[in-house]
Design an enzyme around this catalytic site. Structure first.
Site, mmCIF file in Angstrom:
data_model
loop_
_atom_site.group_PDB
_atom_site.id
_atom_site.type_symbol
_atom_site.label_atom_id
_atom_site.label_comp_id
_atom_site.label_asym_id
_atom_site.label_seq_id
_atom_site.Cartn_x
_atom_site.Cartn_y
_atom_site.Cartn_z
ATOM 1 N N CYS A 80 1.324 -0.938 -0.005
ATOM 2 C CA CYS A 80 -0.794 0.194 -0.074
ATOM 3 C C CYS A 80 1.259 1.509 0.048
ATOM 4 O O CYS A 80 1.168 1.337 -0.836
ATOM 5 C CB CYS A 80 -0.950 -0.221 1.522
ATOM 6 S SG CYS A 80 -2.327 0.992 0.662
ATOM 7 N N HIS A 170 -3.390 -5.099 1.041
ATOM 8 C CA HIS A 170 -2.700 -5.466 2.892
ATOM 9 C C HIS A 170 -3.092 -6.695 3.334
ATOM 10 O O HIS A 170 -4.009 -7.239 3.702
ATOM 11 C CB HIS A 170 -3.702 -4.540 3.649
ATOM 12 C CG HIS A 170 -3.698 -2.962 3.908
ATOM 13 N ND1 HIS A 170 -1.961 -2.523 4.736
ATOM 14 C CD2 HIS A 170 -4.036 -1.641 3.088
ATOM 15 C CE1 HIS A 170 -2.590 -1.327 4.494
ATOM 16 N NE2 HIS A 170 -3.451 -1.410 3.312
ATOM 17 N N GLU A 172 -1.182 -8.355 5.560
ATOM 18 C CA GLU A 172 -0.593 -8.248 6.357
ATOM 19 C C GLU A 172 -1.675 -8.548 7.350
ATOM 20 O O GLU A 172 -1.734 -9.145 8.531
ATOM 21 C CB GLU A 172 0.026 -7.704 7.392
ATOM 22 C CG GLU A 172 0.077 -5.966 7.797
ATOM 23 C CD GLU A 172 -0.344 -5.055 6.449
ATOM 24 O OE1 GLU A 172 -0.168 -6.441 5.040
ATOM 25 O OE2 GLU A 172 -0.348 -4.037 6.303
HETATM 26 N N1 GLN Z 1 -3.647 6.857 1.183
HETATM 27 C C1 GLN Z 1 -2.195 5.906 2.004
HETATM 28 C C2 GLN Z 1 -0.924 6.811 0.720
HETATM 29 O O1 GLN Z 1 -1.312 7.643 -0.522
HETATM 30 C C3 GLN Z 1 -2.097 4.480 1.111
HETATM 31 C C4 GLN Z 1 -3.071 3.423 2.360
HETATM 32 C C5 GLN Z 1 -2.365 2.626 3.003
HETATM 33 O O2 GLN Z 1 -1.481 2.626 2.705
HETATM 34 N N2 GLN Z 1 -3.396 1.752 3.584
HETATM 35 O O3 GLN Z 1 0.019 6.565 0.866
#
Ligand code: GLN
Length: 188
Positions: A80, A170, A172
């Site tokens: 992410c 995610h 994890e």
């Molecule tokens: N929206 C976050 C970002 O732009 C990423 C979201 C996440 O890691 N769950 O960094």
């Protein structure tokens, strides 16, 4: 036994540490420069806020040494926000963090917090794995050297390039361990 550094500046790092430990490797937290002194076999960049993580990495003097290790071939797994840190291009944003993964990502492209969702898709024509998205980045373009590991609705959501694996979701946070095992298999 592999020692895996988990960037622990902000975000969902504890869940990665637990998963790494469950799978028989030894996690440790990277919070400051001297945490990089002892050798280690793999690096995890967790989800969270890429802007905050990028700022802290620079302020703490971690940015260059961590980037050098990734470029030198350290097996690295970003989820992410971690995917955003690794990407070469962030759509409509001149910011580049590590810039080592030849993809373009669009931040917050899978909805705001309340728009978070779950899906399932196969990992490399193998087992179907659960995918949890939280304000996730969307991969909108990828270079020739980037291999797609998971596709959802025609869009790559997990990719690999050389020593780097990255996921928009995610892994994890779900019980499935396939993606972490794939990463750890590179860390021995
Ligand atoms: N929206 C976050 C970002 O732009 C990423 C979201 C996440 O890691 N769950 O960094």
């Amino acid at each position: 036994m592999s020692r895996i550094g988990v960037l622990a500046l902000q975000g969902a790092f504890i869940e990665h540490e637990r998963r790494v430990a469950e799978l028989g490797a030894t996690p440790f937290e990277i919070r400051e420069r001297h945490d990089l002194d002892a050798p280690f076999d793999g690096l995890i960049l967790p989800g969270g806020e890429s802007t905050v993580q990028g700022k802290l990495l620079r302020e703490l003097g971690l940015f260059e040494p961590v980037r050098e290790k990734i470029v030198a071939g350290l097996p690295t797994f970003g989820t992410c926000a971690g995917l955003i840190l690794l990407a070469k291009t962030i759509k409509d944003d001149p910011t580049v963090h590590f810039g080592v993964l030849d993809v373009t990502v669009e931040r917050n492209s899978y909805g705001r917090q309340l728009g978070s969702f779950h899906a399932d898709a196969p990992l490399m024509n193998g087992p179907v794995i659960p995918l949890s998205f939280i304000r996730a980045p969307k991969i909108t373009a990828l270079g020739d050297k980037v291999e797609t590991l998971v596709v959802l609705d025609g869009t790559p959501v997990a990719v690999r390039q050389d020593n780097v694996i990255a996921a928009a979701f995610h892994p994890e946070l779900d019980a499935d361990t396939n993606l972490h095992r794939l990463f750890l298999s590179r860390c021995d």
